[in-house]
Structure formats: C-alpha cells, structure tokens
Design an enzyme around this catalytic site. Structure first.
Site, PDB file in Angstrom:
ATOM      1  N   TYR A  83       0.835  -1.211   0.000  1.00 27.70           N
ATOM      2  CA  TYR A  83       0.000   0.000   0.000  1.00 27.70           C
ATOM      3  C   TYR A  83       0.869   1.260   0.000  1.00 27.70           C
ATOM      4  O   TYR A  83       1.873   1.305   0.714  1.00 27.70           O
ATOM      5  CB  TYR A  83      -0.865   0.045   1.272  1.00 27.70           C
ATOM      6  CG  TYR A  83      -1.688  -1.196   1.496  1.00 27.70           C
ATOM      7  CD1 TYR A  83      -2.730  -1.526   0.637  1.00 27.70           C
ATOM      8  CD2 TYR A  83      -1.422  -2.026   2.575  1.00 27.70           C
ATOM      9  CE1 TYR A  83      -3.490  -2.668   0.849  1.00 27.70           C
ATOM     10  CE2 TYR A  83      -2.180  -3.173   2.794  1.00 27.70           C
ATOM     11  CZ  TYR A  83      -3.207  -3.487   1.929  1.00 27.70           C
ATOM     12  OH  TYR A  83      -3.947  -4.613   2.142  1.00 27.70           O
ATOM     13  N   LYS A 126      -1.915  -7.501  -3.758  1.00 25.66           N
ATOM     14  CA  LYS A 126      -3.150  -6.941  -3.208  1.00 25.66           C
ATOM     15  C   LYS A 126      -2.868  -5.507  -2.800  1.00 25.66           C
ATOM     16  O   LYS A 126      -1.897  -5.231  -2.085  1.00 25.66           O
ATOM     17  CB  LYS A 126      -3.597  -7.737  -1.989  1.00 25.66           C
ATOM     18  CG  LYS A 126      -4.904  -7.199  -1.419  1.00 25.66           C
ATOM     19  CD  LYS A 126      -5.359  -8.041  -0.287  1.00 25.66           C
ATOM     20  CE  LYS A 126      -4.421  -7.906   0.863  1.00 25.66           C
ATOM     21  NZ  LYS A 126      -4.974  -7.240   2.019  1.00 25.66           N
TER      22      LYS A 126
HETATM   23  O1  LIG Z   1      -5.929  -7.990   3.572  1.00 27.13           O
HETATM   24  C1  LIG Z   1      -6.466  -7.213   4.311  1.00 27.13           C
HETATM   25  C2  LIG Z   1      -5.880  -7.010   5.613  1.00 27.13           C
HETATM   26  O2  LIG Z   1      -4.662  -7.695   5.634  1.00 27.13           O
HETATM   27  C3  LIG Z   1      -7.644  -6.525   3.806  1.00 27.13           C
HETATM   28  O3  LIG Z   1      -8.673  -6.650   4.601  1.00 27.13           O
HETATM   29  P1  LIG Z   1      -9.848  -5.587   4.626  1.00 27.13           P
HETATM   30  O4  LIG Z   1     -10.877  -6.080   3.666  1.00 27.13           O
HETATM   31  O5  LIG Z   1     -10.277  -5.610   6.043  1.00 27.13           O
HETATM   32  O6  LIG Z   1      -9.277  -4.250   4.183  1.00 27.13           O
END
Ligand SMILES: O=C(CO)COP(=O)(O)O
Length: 271
Positions: free
Chosen positions: A143, A176
């Site tokens: 992120y 992700k």
């Molecule tokens: O991968 C996630 C936390 O590690 C994402 O989860 P959330 O859907 O709660 O944002």
C-alpha cells in the site's frame, strides 16, 4: 517451477483463474475487533461460503485451521504492522514455517511512500528470494501509505500503480493493494502491472450493495480477484455474503443479480 504451479492451482483452482481470498490477519495490526474476537465461529462461517483461500498468522493456523485443511487454501501471513507502528510491517514468520504448516502461499505486507520504504522493500525482496527458492507463491499486501503520502493520496492511480508495480518488480505473484475507487482508474493500475492484481476491501463501503458493486467493478477492470476481511467478517450474514461474492468473482453475475441472491441466501439462513 512445478511446486509453484501446483500451489497456484490450489489458490486459483477454477478454469477462470480468478481468486477470491478472505483474510483474518488484522488483530495485531488493528486490534482485536468484532468478528476476530470469536475467530473459530468466524472461520466456520467464512469457509462455509466457499472462498478460494484464507490468510492468517501462524498461531491461528495452529489453533484453528485444522477443520478446514483440504477445503480452502491456506495463506500464511509472514509480516504485520501494529497498532503502535501502523506504517511499518515487520517480519514475524518465514517461508520455512509456511512450508512446515502446509501453506499454499505466503503473504507479505509492505508500506511504500514513507521514510522506511527502503527497509520495507528490502524485506519484500528477501522474502521473494526465499519464496522463489521453495516454489511457494508470494502474495503482497502493498500500500502507498507512508509518511510522505497524505489523505486520499493513498488511493490515487499514480501511487497505487507505483506500489503495485514495485511488488511486481520484486517478483510477487499476486498483488493486493488499494482500490482507486473507479474501474477506469483501476484498469490503468492493472495494465501497468505485469502480474495478478487484487484489491483489499478497506473501509470505504458502508453497505453490501456498495461492496458488491466495488467487486463487480474491479473484476470488470481486469483484476484477478480480491482479498477481503473486515466488511465480510463483520457482516451480519457472513456465509451468504461470501457465497454471493464468489458468484460475482467466478460467475460474472451483475450487481442486481448478486443483490437478489444475497437477499435469498440471507432469508434461507434465517428460516
Ligand atoms: O488484507 C487485508 C488485511 O490484511 C484486507 O482486509 P480488509 O478487507 O479488512 O481491508
């Protein structure tokens, strides 16, 4: 590499090659929130909906995962940020432990855009080398969120593309990251990243309809899938929601069809 190919098939076993991951890795990072305070019950409801994989830390695997072995792929989380270090993922497990636990993949958090970016990327690079050597797929939760990124900049197409591309450059198999908020801008992220891209659920959606629409939009933008946590495990009808999202991801149903299905499944759960 045959080991990695076999494990990737366990993560994405369907012909479409799409990925529906769930995750319960938040307790150290964000606190023991509702849904994680009853982890056995939550895991039972989540897995009953038929996701492809579920991500967790090693102690939860040890204590809680056995009933689901062979029913859902296991992703071992190797790092975590913390309530007192929200922008700094630290390594808390390694690839060897993941192999010993029978995990199908490992996942690594990485925060870019902060003064600590170099140590975050160095950690991802080290783990990538190890994962590659053992043939275990590497997922990154990457992120743009460090101290140089302010407010909504963590969702800008430039910053999300930078983060996702950094993970691809370091050999991550499934990235992700944050959703940019609309399918056109997310398609630009997907296009700039030569590997699989998925989104985290985040906290932007307030209703199931919004959550389902976000899922439909990212799939239409070319994402490989999603890894969802908080919204799902805090939803009052976890299994119906997981079943519905699975249909959106794997069978391409529309938002309207998904809402009708969710309503029907929730009704069946109540009676
Ligand atoms: O991968 C996630 C936390 O590690 C994402 O989860 P959330 O859907 O709660 O944002």
């Amino acid at each position: 590499m045959i080991g990695k190919e076999i494990r990737l098939k366990r993560l994405m076993p369907t012909e479409d090659g799409k990925y529906f991951g769930l995750t319960v890795d938040h307790a150290i990072a964000r606190g023991v929130m509702p849904g994680l305070d009853c982890i056995r019950d939550t895991l039972a409801k989540m897995t009953a909906g038929g996701p492809n994989a579920i991500t967790m830390h090693k102690g939860i695997v040890d204590q809680c995962f056995t009933p689901y072995a062979g029913k859902v792929a296991l992703v071992l989380k190797l790092t975590t940020f913390g309530v007192y270090h929200p922008d700094d993922d630290v390594q808390v497990a390694d690839v060897e432990e993941a192999i010993c636990m029978g995990a199908d993949a490992v996942s690594v958090g990485c925060i870019v855009g902060g003064d600590n970016q170099e140590t975050q990327l160095a950690m991802l690079g080290r783990i990538s080398k190890e994962a590659h050597r053992y043939g275990i797929p590497l997922i990154s939760h990457i992120y743009p969120r460090g101290n140089h990124i302010t407010g909504s900049d963590q969702y800008s197409v430039e910053n999300v593309t930078y983060a996702a591309r950094a993970a691809a450059e370091l050999g991550v198999d499934l990235i992700k990251t944050n959703y940019t908020g609309d399918p056109d801008s997310f398609a630009k992220v997907v296009q700039a990243v030569p590997t699989r891209v998925a989104i985290a659920g985040g906290t932007g959606c307030k209703t199931a309809a919004e959550y389902i629409k976000m899922t439909r939009d990212v799939m239409d933008a070319g994402a490989i899938g999603v890894t969802y946590g908080r919204f799902v495990f805090q939803y009052p009808h976890i299994t119906p929601l997981v079943k519905t999202l699975s249909q959106v991801i794997h069978n391409g149903i529309s938002v309207q069809q998904a809402m009708e299905l969710l309503e029907q499944l929730e009704h069946e759960e109540k009676v």
